[in-house]
Design an enzyme around this catalytic site. Structure first.
Site, mmCIF file in Angstrom:
data_model
loop_
_atom_site.group_PDB
_atom_site.id
_atom_site.type_symbol
_atom_site.label_atom_id
_atom_site.label_comp_id
_atom_site.label_asym_id
_atom_site.label_seq_id
_atom_site.Cartn_x
_atom_site.Cartn_y
_atom_site.Cartn_z
ATOM 1 N N GLU A 1 -5.272 -5.062 10.751
ATOM 2 C CA GLU A 1 -4.236 -4.061 10.976
ATOM 3 C C GLU A 1 -4.522 -3.313 12.276
ATOM 4 O OE1 GLU A 1 -2.278 -2.726 7.039
ATOM 5 O OE2 GLU A 1 -4.140 -1.623 7.232
ATOM 6 N N SER B 1 3.478 -2.052 10.310
ATOM 7 C CA SER B 1 4.936 -2.053 10.483
ATOM 8 C C SER B 1 5.588 -3.396 10.120
ATOM 9 C CB SER B 1 5.328 -1.628 11.904
ATOM 10 O OG SER B 1 4.926 -0.283 12.141
ATOM 11 N N HIS C 1 -9.628 1.033 5.028
ATOM 12 C CA HIS C 1 -8.335 1.206 5.695
ATOM 13 C C HIS C 1 -8.524 2.138 6.898
ATOM 14 C CE1 HIS C 1 -4.243 2.553 6.467
ATOM 15 N NE2 HIS C 1 -3.856 1.430 5.877
ATOM 16 N N GLY D 1 2.467 2.370 10.755
ATOM 17 C CA GLY D 1 3.376 3.499 10.577
ATOM 18 C C GLY D 1 4.100 3.904 11.846
ATOM 19 N N GLU E 1 -6.916 4.567 7.965
ATOM 20 C CA GLU E 1 -6.766 6.002 7.675
ATOM 21 C C GLU E 1 -8.037 6.559 7.041
ATOM 22 O OE1 GLU E 1 -3.061 5.677 5.512
ATOM 23 O OE2 GLU E 1 -2.089 5.081 7.389
ATOM 24 N N GLY F 1 2.809 -1.132 4.318
ATOM 25 C CA GLY F 1 2.769 0.282 3.971
ATOM 26 C C GLY F 1 4.173 0.796 3.708
ATOM 27 N N GLY F 2 4.770 1.394 4.729
ATOM 28 C CA GLY F 2 6.072 2.063 4.585
ATOM 29 C C GLY F 2 7.123 1.221 3.875
ATOM 30 N N ASN G 1 0.861 -1.182 0.000
ATOM 31 C CA ASN G 1 0.000 0.000 0.000
ATOM 32 C C ASN G 1 0.900 1.236 0.000
ATOM 33 O OD1 ASN G 1 -1.808 2.053 0.552
ATOM 34 N ND2 ASN G 1 -2.229 1.398 2.666
ATOM 35 N N TRP G 2 0.993 1.884 -1.158
ATOM 36 C CA TRP G 2 1.880 3.053 -1.272
ATOM 37 C C TRP G 2 1.303 4.284 -0.573
ATOM 38 C CZ3 TRP G 2 3.967 3.374 -7.054
ATOM 39 C CH2 TRP G 2 4.763 2.232 -7.299
ATOM 40 N N LYS G 3 0.029 4.225 -0.197
ATOM 41 C CA LYS G 3 -0.649 5.409 0.353
ATOM 42 C C LYS G 3 -0.469 6.580 -0.630
ATOM 43 C CE LYS G 3 -0.125 3.378 4.847
ATOM 44 N NZ LYS G 3 -0.116 3.520 6.291
HETATM 45 P P1 PGA Z 1 2.794 0.345 7.656
HETATM 46 O O1 PGA Z 1 1.334 0.550 7.029
HETATM 47 O O2 PGA Z 1 3.371 -0.918 7.088
HETATM 48 O O3 PGA Z 1 3.564 1.581 7.240
HETATM 49 O O4 PGA Z 1 2.626 0.259 9.146
HETATM 50 C C1 PGA Z 1 0.450 -0.534 6.861
HETATM 51 C C2 PGA Z 1 -0.846 -0.042 6.261
HETATM 52 O O5 PGA Z 1 -1.284 1.071 6.598
HETATM 53 O O6 PGA Z 1 -1.480 -0.728 5.422
#
Ligand code: PGA
Length: 257
Positions: A170, A216, A98, A176, A100, A237-238, A9-11
């Site tokens: 998650e 993470s 998600h 993050g 967010e 994500g990251g 997930n590049w966000k």
């Molecule tokens: P993260 O994000 O790996 O940066 O913690 C995961 C996500 O939000 O899908």
């Protein structure tokens, strides 16, 4: 036997040069047998990323999707993207709900259910994100929150739609933050997800449905998480923003499979 799935997930990150570099680096890392790979760039980059992967020779190894869709097929919803449009432009998947989106854009369980139904209607594979906040975990309600998130979707969108989804557990406190759930904590919550799916959709669906862990995930913790019996992959994500890190997580899934 559930095939592991690693999703990146590049966000809201990336630009055209990044897309080109990323595709080349991922192709260099080579395929990983027995693992499904999915990338979720910002929606306008789905088609350019598909082209870049194709040109780099990795087109068949990677599925693509978007990070969000609207619940309606079309209409006066300025700035929104429908599941049908995402599909038309080459996406095969979409994230739904998600954390967010839930926290920053006010998506309720009911809105999330509408989006899941829209994805299914359009022929997009939905990945439903669930998970508790730190306050909910500290209050002892992590399990109840995740069960509710699944139950509302089954109630509103129907059990068949939920059964057709992939679920990503998650914990919000791990996203993050560099603070990963331990493999034991994650496994315990994945068992909760699977048992709730069994209640809502039946034992067959519960046995088939993939439950990914997210929060993470990095190359150095992926193998221990993926070794858990109910962890069927990762939503990254990251660490997915670095093609080599992402490829290392894919390789860890290949090793755990
Ligand atoms: P993260 O994000 O790996 O940066 O913690 C995961 C996500 O939000 O899908």
């Amino acid at each position: 036997m559930r095939k592991p799935l690693i999703a990146g997930n590049w966000k809201m990150h990336g630009d055209s040069p990044f897309v080109a570099r990323y595709a080349a680096a991922l192709a260099d890392a080579g395929p990983s047998a027995g693992v499904e790979v999915l990338l979720l760039p910002p929606a306008p980059y789905v088609a350019p990323l598909a082209q870049a992967l194709e040109a780099a020779g990795a087109g068949l190894q990677v599925a693509l999707g978007v990070q969000n869709v609207h619940g309606e097929a079309s209409g006066a919803f300025t700035g929104e993207l429908s599941a049908e449009m995402a599909r038309d432009l080459g996406a095969a998947w979409t994230l739904v709900g998600h954390s967010e989106r839930r926290a920053l854009f006010g998506e309720t369980d009911e809105v999330v259910a509408g989006k899941l139904a829209a994805a299914a209607r359009a022929g997009l594979a939905p990945m439903l994100c669930v998970g508790e906040t730190l306050a909910e975990r500290e209050a002892g309600s992590a399990e109840a929150v995740v069960r509710r998130q699944l139950r509302v979707v089954a109630g509103e969108a129907g059990p068949a739609v939920l059964a057709s989804a992939t679920v990503a557990y998650e914990p919000v406190w791990a996203i993050g933050t560099g603070r990963t759930a331990t493999p034991g904590q994650a496994q315990a919550m994945h068992e909760v997800v699977r048992s709730e799916i069994e209640t809502l959709c039946g034992a067959d669906a519960a046995g088939r449905l993939r439950v990914l862990y997210g929060g993470s995930v990095k190359p150095d913790n992926a193998a221990a998480l993926l070794a858990q019996p109910d962890i069927d992959g990762a939503l990254v994500g990251g660490a997915s923003l670095d093609a080599d890190s992402f490829a290392a997580i894919v390789a860890a899934a290949g090793g755990a499979a």
